[in-house]
Write an enzyme that holds these catalytic residues in place. Sequence first.
Site, PDB file in Angstrom:
ATOM      1  N   HIS A 238       0.855  -1.254  -0.295  1.00  0.00           N
ATOM      2  CA  HIS A 238       0.014  -0.008  -0.067  1.00  0.00           C
ATOM      3  C   HIS A 238       0.985   1.339   0.100  1.00  0.00           C
ATOM      4  CE1 HIS A 238      -3.479   2.561   1.125  1.00  0.00           C
ATOM      5  NE2 HIS A 238      -4.169   1.464   0.643  1.00  0.00           N
TER       6      HIS A 238
ATOM      7  N   GLU B 100      -2.107  -0.691  -6.136  1.00  0.00           N
ATOM      8  CA  GLU B 100      -2.212  -1.940  -5.176  1.00  0.00           C
ATOM      9  C   GLU B 100      -2.557  -3.346  -5.832  1.00  0.00           C
ATOM     10  OE1 GLU B 100      -4.762  -0.945  -1.885  1.00  0.00           O
ATOM     11  OE2 GLU B 100      -4.792   1.051  -2.609  1.00  0.00           O
TER      12      GLU B 100
END
Length: 312
Positions: free
Chosen positions: A168, A279
């Site tokens: 992330h 992501e």
Amino acid sequence: MIARGHTRIGGRPVDAARLAAGNMEVTLLSYGAITRDWRIGGRSIVLGYDDPADYGDDPYFVGVIAGRVANRIAGGRFMLDGMAVDLPLNDGPNHLHGGPRGLGKRFWEMEEDSGANSVRLTCVSGHGDGGYPGRARFEVVVRLSETRLTYEIRAEVDRPTPINLAQHNYYNLTGGSLAGHELQIAAAEALAVDAGGIPTGKRLAIADTPLDFRTTRALGEPVPQADLCMVLSGAEPAAVLSAPGAPTLSFFTDQPGLQLYTGEHLGGRFRPYSGLCLEPEAFPDAVNHPGFAPIITFPEAPYFQRLSIEVA
């Protein structure tokens, strides 16, 4: 090199590891398996807190390994082997990134392998931890070469349980506006979502929309609002991020989806739209969508994900 007890979070020591190769340098924390900094030619290209202790209260999942199940689970509930599993809610009525005490809020063990220029982080999550069934052992190996940063992510479980992890980082290649950043994503569709960000089960054609990045183009001003899972076509690289006068990052992944988040809800020391998330992941809320590829991991079939980011 690992600096033991680099800082403290919640009264516990947190280690920091530094990897260097060529003109690149990466700093990792044993809290959340966080990528605290990534510098190329002395310039940081990811968002991070100046004081590493601030990660303890971070609500934005900055740099973490998100899970046990990344992204959202509708209502924090799913069925497994005919039994309902209820998870804590931390995103309105939904469960997000493993909940309020997901992997991004856990203390990991850290060891270095100087020969491979890598760091191994491990974390054990017990049965019932965070509401999830089964004991799971997680391992993240981060390796840096002169041209690549690679994350290899594994999980071994003692019974069937869902696993879907995501790295992330928030990327900003210039330290300024994202508007001039150029993006390419190998996706012609995204997962349609409701007002809460939960997939409806349908796919959204994105051709000729502000989210069509099949051909490289600038994000522009204003930066488009996006928090969607792009359905990757399988072409490589899955995504390319660049900016004038900055390095170019090419993302290679074995995952079917790529969550594109343009940072609309960033706050505190971070301005909204000051960082872009790319992501790699399995599809969100897959536990509640039989039409999505399943994310249940079994003892005989451990979880594995590989993300490699090439720098040019």
